[in-house]
Design a protein around this motif. Structure first.
Motif, PDB file in Angstrom:
ATOM      1  N   VAL A 142     -40.244 -22.640  13.817  1.00 36.78           N
ATOM      2  CA  VAL A 142     -40.003 -21.725  14.926  1.00 36.78           C
ATOM      3  C   VAL A 142     -39.675 -20.345  14.371  1.00 36.78           C
ATOM      4  N   GLU A 143     -40.439 -19.363  14.774  1.00 33.97           N
ATOM      5  CA  GLU A 143     -40.221 -17.983  14.355  1.00 33.97           C
ATOM      6  C   GLU A 143     -39.081 -17.361  15.162  1.00 33.97           C
ATOM      7  N   ALA A 144     -38.525 -16.276  14.629  1.00 31.38           N
ATOM      8  CA  ALA A 144     -37.467 -15.584  15.363  1.00 31.38           C
ATOM      9  C   ALA A 144     -38.049 -14.888  16.592  1.00 31.38           C
ATOM     10  N   GLY A 145     -37.244 -14.808  17.635  1.00 33.61           N
ATOM     11  CA  GLY A 145     -37.657 -14.143  18.881  1.00 33.61           C
ATOM     12  C   GLY A 145     -38.395 -15.114  19.775  1.00 33.61           C
ATOM     13  N   GLY A 146     -38.246 -14.934  21.059  1.00 29.95           N
ATOM     14  CA  GLY A 146     -39.001 -15.772  21.985  1.00 29.95           C
ATOM     15  C   GLY A 146     -38.233 -16.979  22.487  1.00 29.95           C
ATOM     16  N   ILE A 147     -38.822 -17.602  23.476  1.00 23.89           N
ATOM     17  CA  ILE A 147     -38.224 -18.777  24.119  1.00 23.89           C
ATOM     18  C   ILE A 147     -39.075 -19.983  23.761  1.00 23.89           C
ATOM     19  N   VAL A 148     -38.445 -20.941  23.088  1.00 23.95           N
ATOM     20  CA  VAL A 148     -39.154 -22.132  22.644  1.00 23.95           C
ATOM     21  C   VAL A 148     -38.710 -23.301  23.501  1.00 23.95           C
ATOM     22  N   GLY A 198     -33.002  -9.793  22.100  1.00 25.83           N
ATOM     23  CA  GLY A 198     -33.820 -10.329  21.014  1.00 25.83           C
ATOM     24  C   GLY A 198     -33.373 -11.704  20.542  1.00 25.83           C
ATOM     25  N   THR A 199     -32.605 -12.387  21.378  1.00 22.98           N
ATOM     26  CA  THR A 199     -32.111 -13.716  21.001  1.00 22.98           C
ATOM     27  C   THR A 199     -33.256 -14.735  20.990  1.00 22.98           C
ATOM     28  N   THR A 200     -33.264 -15.605  19.999  1.00 29.56           N
ATOM     29  CA  THR A 200     -34.203 -16.724  20.004  1.00 29.56           C
ATOM     30  C   THR A 200     -33.570 -17.857  20.806  1.00 29.56           C
ATOM     31  N   VAL A 201     -34.298 -18.347  21.787  1.00 31.36           N
ATOM     32  CA  VAL A 201     -33.762 -19.393  22.654  1.00 31.36           C
ATOM     33  C   VAL A 201     -34.569 -20.669  22.438  1.00 31.36           C
ATOM     34  N   GLY A 217     -27.802 -15.135  17.049  1.00 30.18           N
ATOM     35  CA  GLY A 217     -29.208 -14.744  17.144  1.00 30.18           C
ATOM     36  C   GLY A 217     -30.079 -15.880  17.645  1.00 30.18           C
ATOM     37  N   LEU A 218     -29.509 -17.081  17.623  1.00 31.10           N
ATOM     38  CA  LEU A 218     -30.253 -18.281  18.020  1.00 31.10           C
ATOM     39  C   LEU A 218     -29.351 -19.123  18.905  1.00 31.10           C
ATOM     40  N   VAL A 219     -29.858 -19.496  20.073  1.00 32.97           N
ATOM     41  CA  VAL A 219     -29.032 -20.321  20.955  1.00 32.97           C
ATOM     42  C   VAL A 219     -29.828 -21.541  21.426  1.00 32.97           C
ATOM     43  N   PHE A 220     -29.170 -22.684  21.384  1.00 33.66           N
ATOM     44  CA  PHE A 220     -29.767 -23.948  21.830  1.00 33.66           C
ATOM     45  C   PHE A 220     -29.223 -24.288  23.215  1.00 33.66           C
ATOM     46  N   LEU A 221     -30.123 -24.493  24.164  1.00 33.15           N
ATOM     47  CA  LEU A 221     -29.704 -24.843  25.526  1.00 33.15           C
ATOM     48  C   LEU A 221     -30.310 -26.202  25.874  1.00 33.15           C
ATOM     49  N   ASP A 222     -29.443 -27.185  26.109  1.00 41.87           N
ATOM     50  CA  ASP A 222     -29.960 -28.522  26.427  1.00 41.87           C
ATOM     51  C   ASP A 222     -30.071 -28.671  27.945  1.00 41.87           C
ATOM     52  N   GLU A 223     -31.285 -28.703  28.441  1.00 45.09           N
ATOM     53  CA  GLU A 223     -31.568 -28.830  29.882  1.00 45.09           C
ATOM     54  C   GLU A 223     -30.756 -27.837  30.720  1.00 45.09           C
ATOM     55  N   PRO A 224     -30.988 -26.542  30.501  1.00 45.10           N
ATOM     56  CA  PRO A 224     -30.167 -25.539  31.196  1.00 45.10           C
ATOM     57  C   PRO A 224     -30.301 -25.553  32.714  1.00 45.10           C
ATOM     58  N   THR A 225     -31.381 -26.094  33.258  1.00 44.69           N
ATOM     59  CA  THR A 225     -31.538 -26.005  34.719  1.00 44.69           C
ATOM     60  C   THR A 225     -31.575 -27.363  35.414  1.00 44.69           C
ATOM     61  N   THR A 226     -31.327 -28.445  34.668  1.00 49.89           N
ATOM     62  CA  THR A 226     -31.373 -29.759  35.315  1.00 49.89           C
ATOM     63  C   THR A 226     -30.299 -29.854  36.396  1.00 49.89           C
TER      64      THR A 226
END
Ligand SMILES: Nc1ncnc2c1ncn2[C@@H]1O[C@H](COP(=O)(O)OP(=O)(O)O)[C@@H](O)[C@H]1O
Ligand SMILES: [Mg+2]
Length: 320
Positions: free
Chosen positions: A28-34, A187-190, A156-165
């Motif tokens: 996974v590259e920096a930047g963007g929503i994965v 510019g956070t990588t999500v 700079g990197l944040v992990f969200l586990d099922e943010p909208t469930t």
């Protein structure tokens, strides 16, 4: 930003073992929503827990935000934010206090913690709620507070586990806007997990599809759609005569790359990788043959088609 090779996790208990994650490779590259897309039980949370150092992999290695998972778990933790599926805010706590407390935990001074909280609350539409108890917030507000807590130390990197469930459609759309803003303004990588196809489609710049502990495909939503089946092109012959339909069928069959040609009544259908390009020549040739159409349609495949083609089973959207 993230690389992983052969990550595996087997849970063992007296009653046997569960291979929750069977070998995950990621880059996974920096930047963007994965987006990590898969049905319940696919291994999304388990992978996230490994990548955030909360769970030791049974096998495999990974580098997260520049630090090796095994050699420097503290480095990883300092550089990332993590918002668990369940959320982490105490129901009795006050919103502002909870956020400041969390910032202090990450080593911010009392003053900085306060300033950071006062910055974050309005950013997540929580302005004026500092003195409310967490348990009095709506589902959407509470989830946004969870996200604020994952951002207090400006990772700079944040992990969200099922943010909208579990959120209603309006709160979900609102959450998408907040996640996009993290990417666009900071510019956070999500890196997020979801079992909603439409969420992966609308929100994620890049998608990893996970099923039964394995990544079965990755790419942009468009790439994934093209990988499994092309666009569906359908033309309806105006006259409806057998002769015209037959000619139209021949012309359709002559499109480069046309597949799965079918005729149903006066409707001739086929799949082709770029439907928008194919119709240009198709219309020209039909016109030259003197065949008029009563309708023309080009349909992109959906992520549903993709998931079904990849795994042999549907990923139910679980729209609760
Ligand atoms: N602590 C655990 N002990 C035993 N099995 C577990 C544990 N955590 C998860 N599992 C199992 O691992 C599989 C993957 O779970 P999980 O990673 O939570 O999936 P997802 O987040 O994609 O829904 C499931 O079969 C689940 O029951
Ligand atoms: Mg999960």
């Amino acid at each position: 930003m993230i690389t992983a090779q052969g990550l595996k996790k087997t849970f063992r208990s007296r009653r046997g073992s569960v291979e929750a994650v069977r070998g995950v490779d990621l880059s996974v590259e920096a930047g963007g929503i994965v987006g990590f897309l898969g049905p319940n039980g696919a291994g999304k949370t388990t992978t996230l827990r490994m990548l955030t150092t909360l769970l030791e992999p049974t096998e495999g290695t990974a580098t997260v935000a520049g630090f090796d998972l095994r050699a420097n778990p503290v480095g990883v933790r300092r550089s990332i934010g993590y918002v668990s599926q369940a959320g982490g805010s105490a129901p009795e706590a006050l919103v502002g206090e909870e956020l400041e407390y969390h910032a202090r935990f990450y080593g911010l001074s009392r003053g900085d913690a306060r300033r950071r909280s006062q910055d974050l609350l309005p950013q997540l539409d929580l302005a004026g709620l500092d003195t409310r108890q967490v348990k009095t917030l709506s589902g959407g507000q509470r989830r946004r507070l969870d996200i604020a807590m994952g951002l207090v130390h400006s990772p700079g990197l944040v992990f969200l586990d099922e943010p909208t469930t579990g959120l209603d459609p309006q709160s979900r759309a609102n959450m998408w806007e907040h996640i996009r803003r993290l990417r666009n303004n900071n510019g956070t990588t999500v890196f997020l997990t979801t079992h909603y196809l439409e969420e992966a489609d609308a929100l994620c710049d890049r998608i990893f599809v996970i099923d039964a502990g394995l990544i079965v495909a990755s790419g942009t939503a468009d790439e994934l759609k093209q990988q499994v089946s092309g666009d569906l092109v359908q033309v309806e012959v105006a006259s409806g005569t057998e002769g015209d339909i037959d000619k139209a069928r021949g012309i359709a069959a002559g499109r480069p790359g046309a597949e799965q040609l079918t005729v149903d009544g006066a409707v001739v259908s086929f799949r082709v990788s770029r439907g928008d390009e194919a119709v240009v020549g198709l219309l020209r040739d039909l016109d030259a043959a003197g065949i008029a159409l009563s309708s023309l349609q080009v349909q992109r495949p959906t992520l549903d088609d993709v998931f079904l083609a990849l795994t042999g089973h549907a990923l139910r959207d679980g729209s609760e």
